[in-house]
Design an enzyme around this catalytic site. Structure first.
Site: not given
Length: 752
Positions: A17, A35
């Site tokens: 990320r 996520n």
């Protein structure tokens, strides 16, 4: 333009990320990343060329620990100002992959050793590129509240780093420091935990050390008295201990380390690597009795680095347990159960959620031969050659147990569980199955198991409700495991040589030649069957197998092993000749190696599985080129290979004055030549020209090397193991592959 991107694979817990955030902001794209139970989702808005550039770099420049399996892109509405990382979504069953635990990276080590850094000598330093993963994850998606770090509130400095896109710890879930913990504690000794622990070791004490996946027991590797005492307290028998060294220079002072060995030691999984021991190695005899190899590993946590630096010497680091029980990981259980073994405990307050032993590898052919696949490797998935249409649990074998979960093309082989011969190990097995099912969102519909009715793994399978049971013959599972390991599904000549496995005819197999694919097999040949006098007792006492082989060779003069065992030899010989329940027949290759080990004087009894064969391999003269001949006959269409011919040659050569090292080499070469001969005959019968080698006997690299060379010289294509062990730890992958293949065939034909 708006696009919705889905990234699947090992993309959580690896800095994905933050990587996406940085890439998107550099390109001036708007949107968000997060996520969820399927992996990582990205929503993007911006100019079409910039989005194309983003998608190109997404795979090309992914973080080093990421393993992208699939990227899907579709158009969609995105309305965002700037780019943000959003909280994880947890709805639905988990389909994402979990990263293994990773050894401390170079950047974190630099901080650990820098007196000016706030994490100087902090034993839990980590970042997005290293540190605990699988062993601290309670559930997915991988976020701090779902790990064992949830109890440690970030201090202000860590909070700043965690939210700074330019920082290496941006969204690093195990982020921590001396201010916010975790913290070390020394129990049973005084002083600073690290300094006091080093003092315990230098004084000859036994130290319990809490690592990533459980507790280890440690002594100075050079202290013979301490190593012998640890062996006595742990009831370890002769099984070798692993040794941890500070760096490659220290490793080279103990072992011969070539380029392959160095690469394996430095691998980010930091396995135990089996390497040739130097004659002048300063290692106590009690560390690896009778072994020409040592199992070495480099430090893989900051705690290990600090302990090695303060101790200034190699240390034994063996699993913290008693005898054959699983490694202990719960603090209270460890303090109670190791109290009679350890003099002091170096522990800490970060909980371990899943136990994991150290992985073990051996260099072969310029790469790793995996002996035990656990920490650092599991749960990285294997890919099934034929995807399963239903979710599968493969229960594995009895010894060296692992289990395997399969969903689609993914096969998740568990960390090493151990031998399912006691309640604590079986309980660990059941708990880990349950945890993995939750972690990967799998509810087994099909359960594959061994044919042996007394295996605890089989009994567990039979207790599961509302599932379809798929029994898989042990040696077929070995060959299927090798096929799956190589991405193959076609028919091969399978050579499965191991200790024992329950045969399709109810007898004990172990030296098998199969014609097999993933879904089915036929037995095409085997080693000639011999009695096992005393049943399981013959496994622990290899001299019994020598007596069994010689019982049917009355013209062979009794060797020294007969005299060593006196009246018992005559009793066991009579038992072998009588047969029946007291001496079941077996075609086991492992028992043939046991017999020869006893004949050449390696050992008459063993303290751990495979010990006699391991020491027989080490004994072999590397300069000897000859090999003993052995006959092959046919019985009702089956090839029958004569192990007795090899035994007869061994006894005759010893009587003629040949040394044990020469005899061992000639025996190994004879077995390899016998395998090649049988494969040639089966090629003539079947037209198959690919051979798959599997089973624990092929951990023997002398036999494997000679067999590979012989088969290749004969024009065969040869498959060997790569990702999973050749021994019974690979059985679960084979069972899953068989279940998936049968499911695939059944669904294709319209049946269930």
């Amino acid at each position: 333009m708006g696009v919705l991107v889905r990234v699947e694979g090992i993309v959580q817990g690896v800095g994905f990320r933050p990587f996406v955030y940085g890439l998107a902001t550099r390109l001036g794209l708007s949107g968000r990343v997060g996520n969820d139970g399927h992996g990582v989702f990205v929503e993007l808005e911006g100019d079409r060329p910039l989005i194309r550039e983003f998608l190109h770099r997404l795979e090309r420049d992914a973080p080093p620990l990421a393993a992208i399996e699939r990227v899907t892109v579709r158009r969609g509405a995105v309305h965002a100002a700037g780019f943000t990382i959003v909280p994880s979504a947890s709805a639905g069953a988990s389909r994402t992959l979990v990263s293994p635990d990773i050894a401390t990276c170079a950047d974190c080590l630099a901080e650990l050793r820098d007196p000016a850094d706030r994490r100087y000598r902090y034993p839990f330093v980590n970042c997005v590129n290293c540190g605990p993963r699988l062993t601290i994850v309670r559930a997915m998606p991988y976020d701090r509240p779902l790990t064992t770090m949830s109890g440690f509130a970030m201090c202000a400095d860590c909070h700043t780093e965690y939210h700074d896109p330019a920082d290496r710890r941006f969204h690093a879930q195990p982020i921590c420091c001396p201010s916010c913990g975790p913290r070390l504690k020394l129990v049973g000794a005084t002083g600073d935990p690290l300094v006091g622990s080093a003092r315990v070791l230098r004084a000859g004490g036994v130290l319990a050390v809490k690592g990533l996946g459980g507790y280890h027991l440690s002594v100075l590797a050079s202290d013979d008295r301490a190593a012998a005492e640890l062996r006595r307290r742990k009831r370890r028998g002769d099984k070798p201990f692993a040794v941890m060294v500070a760096d490659l220079d220290a490793a080279r002072r103990l072992c011969e380390v070539d380029a392959t060995g160095a690469a394996l030691l430095k691998d980010r999984a930091r396995p135990v690597v089996l390497l040739p021991r130097r004659p002048d190695a300063a290692v106590a005899d009690a560390v690896a009795p009778g072994q020409r190899r040592l199992g070495l590993m480099l430090p893989y946590t900051p705690l290990h680095h600090l302990l090695l630096a303060d101790t200034a010497a190699p240390i034994v680091l063996t699993s913290g347990n008693v005898a054959d029980e699983p490694i202990l990981y719960d603090d209270r259980a460890a303090l109670e159960n190791l109290a009679g073994i350890a003099d002091a405990f170096l522990t800490h307050d970060r909980p371990i959620h899943l136990r994991a032993d150290d992985s073990v590898v051996r260099p072969f052919d310029g790469k790793a031969m995996v002996v035990r696949r656990s920490r650092g490797h599991s749960p990285r998935p294997c890919t099934l050659p034929l995807a399963t249409t239903r979710q599968v649990l493969a229960c594995g074998a009895e010894l060296k147990n692992t289990f395997c979960l399969a969903k689609g093309a993914h096969a998740f082989v568990s960390p090493h569980i151990g031998d399912l011969e006691n309640w604590p190990t079986f309980r660990s097995y059941v708990e880990t199955v349950r945890h993995f099912c939750g972690l990967f969102g799998i509810r087994p519909e099909v359960v594959a198991h061994d044919l042996h009715p007394e295996y605890l793994s089989t009994k567990h399978a039979l207790t599961l409700p509302d599932v379809e049971l798929v029994p898989v013959q042990h040696h077929h599972a070995h060959i299927a495991s090798c096929l799956a390991d190589n991405g193959e599904s076609g028919r091969v000549i399978g050579v499965a040589f191991d200790g024992l496995g329950y045969g399709a005819d109810g007898t004990l197999w172990g030296g098998e030649f199969l014609l097999a694919d993933l879904a089915s097999f036929e037995r095409a040949g085997h080693l000639a069957r011999v009695p096992m006098p005393g049943g399981a007792m013959a496994v622990r006492q290899p001299w019994r197998m020598a007596a069994a082989y010689l019982a049917d060779l009355p013209d062979v003069e009794a060797p020294p092993v007969a005299a060593r065992n006196g009246p018992r030899w005559r009793q066991v010989t009579a038992l072998a000749r009588a047969g029946g329940l007291g001496a079941p027949l077996t075609s086991s290759a492992g028992r043939l190696f046991d017999a020869v080990a006893a004949l050449v004087g390696v050992r008459d009894t063993v303290t751990y599985e495979g010990q006699a064969a391991i020491e027989l391999e080490q004994l072999a003269d590397p300069h000897e080129k000859g090999g003993y001949p052995a006959g092959v006959s046919r019985d009702g269409g089956l090839l029958v290979a004569s192990g007795a011919d090899l035994v007869r040659a061994v006894v005759a050569d010893l009587a003629a004055g040949a040394g044990p090292a020469v005899v061992s080499a000639r025996f190994h070469h004879g077995v390899a030549e016998l395998i090649v001969r049988c494969c040639r005959l089966l090629r003539e019968d079947s037209g198959l020209a690919t051979v798959a080698l599997s089973g624990g006997v092929f951990q023997n690299v002398l036999l494997l090397r000679r067999t590979l060379d012989g088969l290749r010289a004969a024009g065969f294509r040869v498959l060997t193991h790569a990702a999973v062990p050749v021994n019974d730890a690979g059985i679960s992958l084979g069972q899953a592959a068989v279940a998936a293949a049968r499911d695939h065939i059944g669904r294709s034909s319209g049946t269930s």
